[in-house]
Each structure stands twice: as structure tokens, then as C-alpha cells.
Enzyme design. Sequence first.
Site, PDB file in Angstrom:
ATOM      1  N   SER A  33       0.840  -1.214   0.000  1.00  0.00           N
ATOM      2  CA  SER A  33       0.000   0.000   0.000  1.00  0.00           C
ATOM      3  C   SER A  33       0.869   1.257   0.000  1.00  0.00           C
ATOM      4  O   SER A  33       0.491   2.283  -0.568  1.00  0.00           O
ATOM      5  CB  SER A  33      -0.974  -0.002   1.180  1.00  0.00           C
ATOM      6  OG  SER A  33      -0.302   0.114   2.404  1.00  0.00           O
ATOM      7  N   ASN A  34       2.045   1.178   0.618  1.00  0.00           N
ATOM      8  CA  ASN A  34       2.964   2.332   0.535  1.00  0.00           C
ATOM      9  C   ASN A  34       3.521   2.490  -0.875  1.00  0.00           C
ATOM     10  O   ASN A  34       3.699   3.610  -1.351  1.00  0.00           O
ATOM     11  CB  ASN A  34       4.096   2.187   1.550  1.00  0.00           C
ATOM     12  CG  ASN A  34       3.660   2.597   2.935  1.00  0.00           C
ATOM     13  OD1 ASN A  34       3.514   3.784   3.215  1.00  0.00           O
ATOM     14  ND2 ASN A  34       3.409   1.617   3.793  1.00  0.00           N
ATOM     15  N   ARG A  83      13.098  -8.253   4.982  1.00  0.00           N
ATOM     16  CA  ARG A  83      14.370  -8.969   5.002  1.00  0.00           C
ATOM     17  C   ARG A  83      15.419  -8.102   5.682  1.00  0.00           C
ATOM     18  O   ARG A  83      15.471  -6.889   5.456  1.00  0.00           O
ATOM     19  CB  ARG A  83      14.880  -9.238   3.574  1.00  0.00           C
ATOM     20  CG  ARG A  83      14.077 -10.207   2.771  1.00  0.00           C
ATOM     21  CD  ARG A  83      14.240 -11.632   3.180  1.00  0.00           C
ATOM     22  NE  ARG A  83      15.609 -12.130   3.086  1.00  0.00           N
ATOM     23  CZ  ARG A  83      16.028 -13.255   3.666  1.00  0.00           C
ATOM     24  NH1 ARG A  83      15.194 -13.971   4.389  1.00  0.00           N
ATOM     25  NH2 ARG A  83      17.274 -13.664   3.536  1.00  0.00           N
ATOM     26  N   ASN A  88      13.765   3.802   4.756  1.00  0.00           N
ATOM     27  CA  ASN A  88      12.818   2.808   5.264  1.00  0.00           C
ATOM     28  C   ASN A  88      11.714   3.542   6.025  1.00  0.00           C
ATOM     29  O   ASN A  88      11.934   4.639   6.551  1.00  0.00           O
ATOM     30  CB  ASN A  88      13.527   1.840   6.212  1.00  0.00           C
ATOM     31  CG  ASN A  88      12.592   0.740   6.707  1.00  0.00           C
ATOM     32  OD1 ASN A  88      11.765   0.219   5.942  1.00  0.00           O
ATOM     33  ND2 ASN A  88      12.700   0.392   7.977  1.00  0.00           N
ATOM     34  N   SER A 130       8.124   6.373  11.655  1.00  0.00           N
ATOM     35  CA  SER A 130       9.393   7.054  11.398  1.00  0.00           C
ATOM     36  C   SER A 130       9.867   6.710   9.989  1.00  0.00           C
ATOM     37  O   SER A 130       9.755   5.551   9.559  1.00  0.00           O
ATOM     38  CB  SER A 130      10.469   6.585  12.382  1.00  0.00           C
ATOM     39  OG  SER A 130      10.051   6.765  13.719  1.00  0.00           O
ATOM     40  N   LEU A 177      19.587  -2.434  12.177  1.00  0.00           N
ATOM     41  CA  LEU A 177      18.167  -2.635  11.862  1.00  0.00           C
ATOM     42  C   LEU A 177      17.294  -1.554  12.494  1.00  0.00           C
ATOM     43  O   LEU A 177      17.307  -1.381  13.717  1.00  0.00           O
ATOM     44  CB  LEU A 177      17.720  -4.028  12.350  1.00  0.00           C
ATOM     45  CG  LEU A 177      16.252  -4.378  12.112  1.00  0.00           C
ATOM     46  CD1 LEU A 177      15.966  -4.546  10.634  1.00  0.00           C
ATOM     47  CD2 LEU A 177      15.858  -5.604  12.900  1.00  0.00           C
ATOM     48  N   GLU A 217       1.237   7.018   6.827  1.00  0.00           N
ATOM     49  CA  GLU A 217       2.384   6.556   6.016  1.00  0.00           C
ATOM     50  C   GLU A 217       2.191   6.924   4.550  1.00  0.00           C
ATOM     51  O   GLU A 217       3.131   7.369   3.890  1.00  0.00           O
ATOM     52  CB  GLU A 217       2.534   5.028   6.131  1.00  0.00           C
ATOM     53  CG  GLU A 217       3.081   4.565   7.461  1.00  0.00           C
ATOM     54  CD  GLU A 217       3.327   3.059   7.519  1.00  0.00           C
ATOM     55  OE1 GLU A 217       4.059   2.642   8.404  1.00  0.00           O
ATOM     56  OE2 GLU A 217       2.785   2.315   6.685  1.00  0.00           O
TER      57      GLU A 217
END
Length: 222
Positions: free
Chosen positions: A19-20, A95, A111, A140, A148, A178
Site C-alpha cells: 500500500s505504501n 528482510r 525505510n 518514522s 536494523l 504513512e
Amino acid sequence: MTKNSNKMPIAVLISGNGSNLQALIDAQPTANYEIKLVISNRPSVKGIERAQNAGISTLVLDHKAYDSREAFDLAMIEALDSKHIKAVILAGFMRILTPEFTSHFLGRMLNIHPSLLPKYPGLDTHQKALDAGDKEHGLSIHFVTAELDGGPVILQAKVSVDANDNVESLKQKIHALEHQAYPLVADWLASSKVELKDNQVWFNNHLLKSPIDFDQALVNKS
Ligand code: GRF
């Protein structure tokens, strides 16, 4: 010369719904980026269908077909470099990336994470916020480093946690934000408005002392 030739060629990496990715596709006509490739590590996911519907090249690299994390990441680097991809947007890509991959795209990879980092890196962030009795939760968007969910944060968007909230309601609230915030920050990266220097975020050539608040970014945009 094509109409889009001055846009930054980017790739979006997904593992699922996308969806992003859809929000990034929808914002593309007026953005400084052009999505040239979508890579999924899982076959037959909705995100691949979304990319195909938008006429974007797709590639499924099933991580299970590779002997090691390094071999998988190397295959991704080869695919991305062969398409001259300048920036990578992780959008629900499930991943862990090797240091080889993160250093290859250092300062060129974003990210989005559903928590107010440094709170709750990793999975189950909504449950963790509820368990902790947090009154505020959010998302964020950060540069990706070898750590990570630990790279320097560019922007955060907050939601209130109300008495009747549960994991699903928080997920929905955060997803909605988002979809507005990620295309904005991807556009900043593509136009060099936001940069990573010495592991710090620079915005409009100023060192960012703390993450940009999404509400504030919207006010400044209008
Ligand atoms: C988002 O909530 C994002 O924060 C996290 O993974 C989810 C991806 O959702 N990294 P979608 O595949 O974009 O719908």
C-alpha cells in the site's frame, strides 16, 4: 529526451501488500522520482500486481533460492545497478539487509517503520506501544544503515493512542499517515532536499537536530 528524464530513477522493495508502494506510485506524476523497478522477495504478492498495473518493471527474487543472505543481496545489487537505480525505498520489505547492501546504498536508501524510533525497532510495534501504555505512537522514516531500524530519522508522524485502540486500529491510523508521509520524504530524497552526511540528516542544507514532525512539514508545504 523523455518527459521524465530529469527525475531520479528509484526502486521500491516490497514483500507484501504494497500500500505504501501504491502511495508512491500515485504521487509519482508530480514527484522528482520515477519508479523504474519494484523488487519483491516473495512471489505473487499484491504489491507486484500494483506495480504491473502501473506499468512498472517488476522482479521477484525469492530469497529462498539463494544459499546465503550475501548472495541474495548481491543479486539485488546487480539488478538495481543494471537499471541505474539511484535510490532505494523499502516499503514493507521484510528482510534483514547485509552491510554490503546497506553500504552500497548508504545515503540513498529509506525505510518506513511503524513506531516512533528509537522506540520499538523490529516487529509487533503496535502491540508493544499498547503494552507499554503509550499515549502516543506513530511512524518514522529514516535513512537505512547497517543497524536494523537504527538509521538517522528524517521525519516522524504521531498518532494518539486512545482508550479503545487496538492493534488493528493503530495499524490503520498509521498506515493512513504513512501513505501521505512516504511520498513526501521520497520526493525530498530525489530532489536532494534531504541528505545523509557523517551519519546525520541534513535538510535544506541545515543539520537536523531532531526529526521533522509531519504536521509541521505539511504546514510548511502549504
Ligand atoms: C508498513 O506499515 C511499514 O511501516 C512497514 O511495513 C508496512 C508495509 O505495508 N515497514 P504495505 O505493504 O506498504 O501495505
